[in-house]
Design an enzyme around this catalytic site. Structure first.
Site, PDB file in Angstrom:
ATOM      1  N   ARG A  13     -40.233  -4.902  12.186  1.00 46.61           N
ATOM      2  CA  ARG A  13     -40.753  -5.844  10.774  1.00 46.61           C
ATOM      3  C   ARG A  13     -40.577  -5.133   9.630  1.00 46.61           C
ATOM      4  O   ARG A  13     -39.971  -5.922   8.795  1.00 46.61           O
ATOM      5  CB  ARG A  13     -42.346  -6.037  11.135  1.00 46.61           C
ATOM      6  CG  ARG A  13     -42.791  -7.118  10.242  1.00 46.61           C
ATOM      7  CD  ARG A  13     -43.192  -6.623   8.830  1.00 46.61           C
ATOM      8  NE  ARG A  13     -44.160  -5.578   8.798  1.00 46.61           N
ATOM      9  CZ  ARG A  13     -44.191  -4.774   7.605  1.00 46.61           C
ATOM     10  NH1 ARG A  13     -43.782  -5.046   6.749  1.00 46.61           N
ATOM     11  NH2 ARG A  13     -44.958  -3.704   7.634  1.00 46.61           N
ATOM     12  N   ASP A  14     -41.077  -4.037   9.336  1.00 45.59           N
ATOM     13  CA  ASP A  14     -40.914  -3.278   8.306  1.00 45.59           C
ATOM     14  C   ASP A  14     -39.418  -2.902   7.732  1.00 45.59           C
ATOM     15  O   ASP A  14     -39.028  -3.005   6.702  1.00 45.59           O
ATOM     16  CB  ASP A  14     -42.002  -2.098   8.083  1.00 45.59           C
ATOM     17  CG  ASP A  14     -42.206  -1.505   6.608  1.00 45.59           C
ATOM     18  OD1 ASP A  14     -41.444  -1.682   5.795  1.00 45.59           O
ATOM     19  OD2 ASP A  14     -43.290  -1.050   6.524  1.00 45.59           O
ATOM     20  N   HIS A 205     -49.870   4.615   6.876  1.00 48.69           N
ATOM     21  CA  HIS A 205     -48.503   4.070   6.815  1.00 48.69           C
ATOM     22  C   HIS A 205     -47.777   4.618   5.688  1.00 48.69           C
ATOM     23  O   HIS A 205     -48.144   4.129   4.321  1.00 48.69           O
ATOM     24  CB  HIS A 205     -48.886   2.374   6.742  1.00 48.69           C
ATOM     25  CG  HIS A 205     -47.525   1.606   6.684  1.00 48.69           C
ATOM     26  ND1 HIS A 205     -47.106   0.620   7.555  1.00 48.69           N
ATOM     27  CD2 HIS A 205     -46.584   1.669   5.597  1.00 48.69           C
ATOM     28  CE1 HIS A 205     -46.042  -0.001   7.228  1.00 48.69           C
ATOM     29  NE2 HIS A 205     -45.873   0.594   5.941  1.00 48.69           N
ATOM     30  N   HIS A 207     -44.390   5.592   3.752  1.00 51.35           N
ATOM     31  CA  HIS A 207     -42.843   5.456   3.567  1.00 51.35           C
ATOM     32  C   HIS A 207     -42.584   6.835   3.149  1.00 51.35           C
ATOM     33  O   HIS A 207     -43.307   7.850   2.607  1.00 51.35           O
ATOM     34  CB  HIS A 207     -42.691   4.263   2.626  1.00 51.35           C
ATOM     35  CG  HIS A 207     -42.966   2.974   3.063  1.00 51.35           C
ATOM     36  ND1 HIS A 207     -41.734   2.273   3.524  1.00 51.35           N
ATOM     37  CD2 HIS A 207     -43.850   2.243   3.562  1.00 51.35           C
ATOM     38  CE1 HIS A 207     -42.205   1.171   3.911  1.00 51.35           C
ATOM     39  NE2 HIS A 207     -43.442   0.988   3.930  1.00 51.35           N
ATOM     40  N   CYS A 238     -39.718  -2.573   1.191  1.00 44.63           N
ATOM     41  CA  CYS A 238     -40.453  -3.699   1.067  1.00 44.63           C
ATOM     42  C   CYS A 238     -39.491  -4.421  -0.246  1.00 44.63           C
ATOM     43  O   CYS A 238     -39.096  -4.016  -0.986  1.00 44.63           O
ATOM     44  CB  CYS A 238     -41.826  -3.641   0.569  1.00 44.63           C
ATOM     45  SG  CYS A 238     -42.590  -5.279   0.023  1.00 44.63           S
ATOM     46  N   ASN A 247     -39.737   4.000   6.209  1.00 51.96           N
ATOM     47  CA  ASN A 247     -40.810   4.442   6.880  1.00 51.96           C
ATOM     48  C   ASN A 247     -40.627   5.797   7.347  1.00 51.96           C
ATOM     49  O   ASN A 247     -39.503   5.916   7.643  1.00 51.96           O
ATOM     50  CB  ASN A 247     -41.310   3.517   7.759  1.00 51.96           C
ATOM     51  CG  ASN A 247     -42.078   2.375   7.475  1.00 51.96           C
ATOM     52  OD1 ASN A 247     -41.452   1.292   7.055  1.00 51.96           O
ATOM     53  ND2 ASN A 247     -43.476   2.474   7.321  1.00 51.96           N
TER      54      ASN A 247
END
Ligand code: HMG
Ligand code: MG
Length: 288
Positions: A13-14, A205, A207, A238, A247
Site C-alpha cells: 500500500r504505502d 510508522h 519513513h 505519500c 518507509n
C-alpha cells in the site's frame, strides 16, 4: 521468553501508492502472496480511496480478490470514508485503517478536509466496522514534521491521538510521514501521546528518508511500543507529502529486531526474495 516485536507490512500500500509507473495488478497480487509466505502476520494490501486521488491503487477490489490468503495473516486496507469501508468490507478486508493528520495543511492536502471534519468522516466508518466486528487502525500523519507547516507540536499529535483512541480505534499508527524526525523529536512526541494512549495501543510508522528510521524505532521500543510498520524493499512515500521517501525497510527492521533479541517470526530469506521482487517492480523490470 523472548519478547515479540510485531511488524505491520505496508509495502503493497504505502510503497505502491507512490510509484510513478502503473504496476500490473498481477504483480501486486504476486507481491502480497510472497509476503504472505514470510511469516508476517499483518499485511496492508491496498487502499479503497478515490482513484482520482491515487490512481496507482485503483485496482483495490481486483487485488483483494486475487490474493491467496494465508492462515494467520490479517489483510488490512485503507478506508478514508464510509464508501471506502463498504467496498473494503465487501472485498473481505480483515482490518481497515482510517487516516488523519496532526497538521491541518496535510489533512487538507491528503484527504481534502480539516482535522475536525476528518473525525466526522471517521465516525460512520468506525460505527459500521464495529457492527461488522472489523478492527480499525487509525493513522496520524506528520507526527513530528509537516511538509507544509514544518515542525509539529507534540501536543497537537496527542490531541488527535486522544480523540482517535476515544473514538474506538484498535491501534494508532504514528506516522512520521517525511522521515525527517530525529530521535529527540520522536521521543518528545511519544511522551505527549503516551499521556493519552497506552503503549500497547500504539504503533510506529517511520519513513526513512533521512536514515533515522531504526533510531526512531529504538526510541519507541524504549518507550514500550512493540508494533512497527515497515515496507519490504524500503518502498514507500505519500503522493501528497512532497519529499517523503521510502518507509523503513522490513528487511532492516527484522535484522535489527533479531540483533536486539526480539522475535518477529519472519523468515529473512523469504523476506529478501519478496524484497528483491518489490525492488524490480519499483525499477520497472518488464521481464517480470
Ligand atoms: P473529496 O474530493 O473531498 O471527496 O476526496 P468526494 O466525496 O467529493 O469525492 C471525490 C471523488 O472521489 C468522487 O468521484 C467520489 O465518487 C470519489 P468523481 O465524482 O470526482 O468521479 N470517491 C471515492 N472513490 C472510490 N473510493 C472511495 C471514494 N470516496 C470518494 N472511498 C477523499 C476525499 C478522502 C476521497 C480523497 O481525498 C482521497 O481519496 N484521498 C486519499 C489520499 C491518499 O490515499 N493518500 C495516501 C494515503 S495516506 C499516507 O500515505 C500516510 C500514511 O502512510 C501514514 C504516514 O506515512 O504518515 C498512512
Ligand atoms: Mg506512510
Amino acid at each position: 521468553m523472548t519478547e515479540r516485536l510485531t511488524i505491520f507490512e505496508v509495502g503493497p500500500r504505502d510503497g505502491l501508492q507512490n510509484e510513478a509507473r502503473q504496476i500490473r495488478t498481477a504483480d501486486k497480487i504476486a507481491l502480497v502472496n510472497m509476503l504472505s509466505d514470510t511469516g508476517l502476520t499483518k499485511i496492508e494490501v491496498t487502499s479503497f480511496v478515490s482513484p482520482r486521488w491515487v490512481p496507482q491503487l485503483g485496482d483495490a477490489t481486483e487485488v483483494m480478490a486475487g490474493i491467496t490468503r494465508a492462515p494467520g495473516v490479517r489483510y488490512s486496507v485503507l478506508t478514508p470514508n464510509l464508501r471506502g469501508y463498504q467496498a473494503a468490507h465487501s472485498a473481505g478486508a480483515d482490518m481497515v485503517a482510517i487516516f488523519g493528520a496532526a497538521s491541518e495543511s496535510f489533512s487538507q492536502k491528503n484527504i481534502n478536509c480539516s482535522i475536525a471534519e476528518s473525525f466526522e468522516r471517521f465516525a460512520p466508518v468506525l460505527e459500521a466496522a464495529r457492527a461488522d466486528d472489523v478492527p480499525v487502525r487509525g493513522y496520524i500523519s506528520c507526527v513530528t514534521d509537516c511538509p507544509f507547516e514544518g515542525a509539529v507540536a507534540p501536543d497537537a499529535v496527542a490531541d488527535v491521538a486522544a480523540r482517535m483512541w476515544a473514538a474506538g480505534v484498535a491501534q494508532i499508527s504514528l506516522g512520521e510521514t517525511l522521515g525527517r524526525g530525529r530521535a529527540e523529536a520522536v521521543d518528545a512526541m511519544l511522551a505527549a501521546v503516551l499521556a493519552e494512549v497506552p503503549a500497547a495501543g500504539l504503533a510506529g510508522h517511520f519513513h526513512d528518508t533521512g536514515g533515522y528510521g531504526l533510531a526512531n524505532v529504538a526510541v519507541a521500543v524504549a518507550r514500550g511500543l512493540r508494533v512497527f510498520d515497515a515496507a519490504v524493499g524500503g518502498l514507500g512515500g505519500c503522493p501528497y507529502a512532497p519529499g517523503a521517501a521510502g518507509n523503513l525497510a522490513t528487511e532492516a527492521l527484522v535484522e535489527w529486531a533479531a540483533e536486539q533479541g526480539f522475535k518477529t517470526g519472519i523468515d529473512p530469506v523469504a523476506l529478501r526474495a519478496a524484497g528483491a521482487f518489490a525492488r524490480r517492480l519499483k525499477e520497472g523490470d518488464d521481464d517480470l
